[in-house]
Design an enzyme around this catalytic site. Sequence first.
Site, PDB file in Angstrom:
ATOM      1  N   SER A 192     -63.830  76.350  98.971  1.00 12.17           N
ATOM      2  CA  SER A 192     -65.267  76.182  98.715  1.00 12.17           C
ATOM      3  C   SER A 192     -66.145  75.910  99.923  1.00 12.17           C
ATOM      4  CB  SER A 192     -65.482  75.064  97.701  1.00 12.17           C
ATOM      5  OG  SER A 192     -65.247  75.571  96.417  1.00 12.17           O
TER       6      SER A 192
ATOM      7  N   LYS B 138     -73.966  68.510  99.779  1.00 13.77           N
ATOM      8  CA  LYS B 138     -73.548  69.118  98.513  1.00 13.77           C
ATOM      9  C   LYS B 138     -73.665  68.089  97.388  1.00 13.77           C
ATOM     10  CE  LYS B 138     -69.579  71.684  96.562  1.00 13.77           C
ATOM     11  NZ  LYS B 138     -68.178  72.100  96.789  1.00 13.77           N
TER      12      LYS B 138
ATOM     13  N   SER C 220     -67.495  77.091  95.993  1.00 16.26           N
ATOM     14  CA  SER C 220     -68.514  76.411  95.228  1.00 16.26           C
ATOM     15  C   SER C 220     -69.654  75.834  96.076  1.00 16.26           C
ATOM     16  CB  SER C 220     -67.884  75.278  94.410  1.00 16.26           C
ATOM     17  OG  SER C 220     -67.323  74.292  95.235  1.00 16.26           O
TER      18      SER C 220
HETATM   19  N1  GLN Z   1     -62.903  78.730  93.614  1.00 21.02           N
HETATM   20  C1  GLN Z   1     -61.876  77.726  93.574  1.00 21.02           C
HETATM   21  C2  GLN Z   1     -61.923  77.028  92.233  1.00 21.02           C
HETATM   22  O1  GLN Z   1     -62.711  77.376  91.446  1.00 21.02           O
HETATM   23  C3  GLN Z   1     -62.053  76.741  94.690  1.00 21.02           C
HETATM   24  C4  GLN Z   1     -63.204  75.854  94.466  1.00 21.02           C
HETATM   25  C5  GLN Z   1     -63.291  74.745  95.489  1.00 21.02           C
HETATM   26  O2  GLN Z   1     -62.750  74.839  96.582  1.00 21.02           O
HETATM   27  N2  GLN Z   1     -63.939  73.659  95.078  1.00 21.02           N
HETATM   28  O3  GLN Z   1     -61.178  76.143  91.967  1.00 21.02           O
END
Ligand code: GLN
Length: 499
Positions: A183, A84, A159
């Site tokens: 995410s 990532k 994400s």
């Molecule tokens: N969707 C959540 C956020 O926007 C979690 C994102 C993540 O785990 N990085 O914060």
Amino acid sequence: MSTPAASDLWQLSVAEASRLLANREISSVELTDACLERIAAVDDRISAYITVTADIARQQAADADRRIAAGDASPLTGVPMQIKDLLCTNGVATTCASRMLAEYVPVYDATAVARLREQGAVMLGKGNMDEFGMGSSTENSAFFPTRNPWDTSRVPGGSSGGSAAAVAAGAAPFALGTDTGGSIRQPASFCGVTGLKPTYGRVSRYGLVAYASSLDQVGPLARDAADCALILQAIAGHDPRDATSLPDPVPDYSAALTGDIKGLRLGVPREYFAEGMDPGVRATVTAAIDQLAALGAEVREVSLPTTEYALACYYIIAPSECSANLARYDGVKYGYSYQDDGRGDVDMWEAMERTRQHGFGPEVKRRIMLGAFALSSGYYDAYYHKAQQVRTLIRQDFARVFEEVDALAAPVSPVTAFPIGDRTDDPVRMYLVDVYTLPVNMAGLPAMSVPCGFSDGLPVGLQLIGSHLTEGHLLNIAHTYQQATEWHQQRPGIPHRGR
Ligand code: GLN
């Protein structure tokens, strides 16, 4: 198993590739070439990669082959992976899918990446994501959205959407993602792959670009639990460079995969089956829990009453930490600078302001503003301090149920992959997608997403949640389930569709 044809090698799981490499039935160069060809064949349909590092991959593969020939191999030696783009990679652009870091090339590897490289894993490239990890659909990437390989008009989740899409499409045998509020698990669920968010502190955060430091955790996305065990083995463990990394010894995760869950006390939290969830998700997850019962688990309903406050609490704490962490991007030390745009005619303060105005996307700005507000004088007690108190209650809720059960089973998300653009105009609807994943981060617990069926042709994930440091246990539940089912072996056809 007979040795697959060279052009089919991208289909191998990590464990299969590892065995064939160790037996010298295939070479890492062959395997890596097959994966690079697969990326070339499918990535224009899914856009899972921000950067493909083909030359580096071939070099690393040749090194791995020499290592295997010298008898110095580890389980991941020669196995390709995607990283990532939130994890620092030495000499390779690490953009965090942000204009702010579009040109940033780190001079060191994140510890999790370094440990995989020490084992000889081969880097294929960097995965697309929501900018700085903020989002649930990978639509917040500053560069392009990633598409779901099961239906390219839909999101892959986020994400870590590039990571999940790549693994689902065979464009990487495994990927390293990060999970702050869901995410790893939510994109794994949307794309039909297996993902593990370890206990907070199990994997070092050194070199992981910070979003919300008290919640962020690095973990694997792969085809199945056995592969996740191999990857977690490589990346887990104490790191003196991360003060929050846990000193506890790392158990043998593959040895934990006994395939036996008889007598397992499995709790099903009533609040995770709330009204408004997709009926197909409910039916699929319920069937998976029945299957676990058939495999010997003792299933009982439990209650986590603070679940309904978790979303509000998360969206105070995560933005607060984000606003502090992202203060460093001022165009002075590194990253995008408004003045370097050839517009050097402004004073220092204006340059900083413009740098942030042009460098960050709208969701990141929203989070920074929310966080700065929640932390500001006069509001700190009403918002941030209150949210910390609620966080303690959430933690206590989990601690209480783990006195009666060994693990929890629930949906990963109330919905399946939604159409691109469907939720971008309504942030709260987007945030709700993570309602069942983010309580786990608030409590620092380990959890997995395990493919458990389909609703209207789209993958559904079963979430398994454990108490601190029970990754081996969760992996065994998932492995036992995967021995008895074939959902994790389903592969998407990857329809052609214009961007
Ligand atoms: N969707 C959540 C956020 O926007 C979690 C994102 C993540 O785990 N990085 O914060």
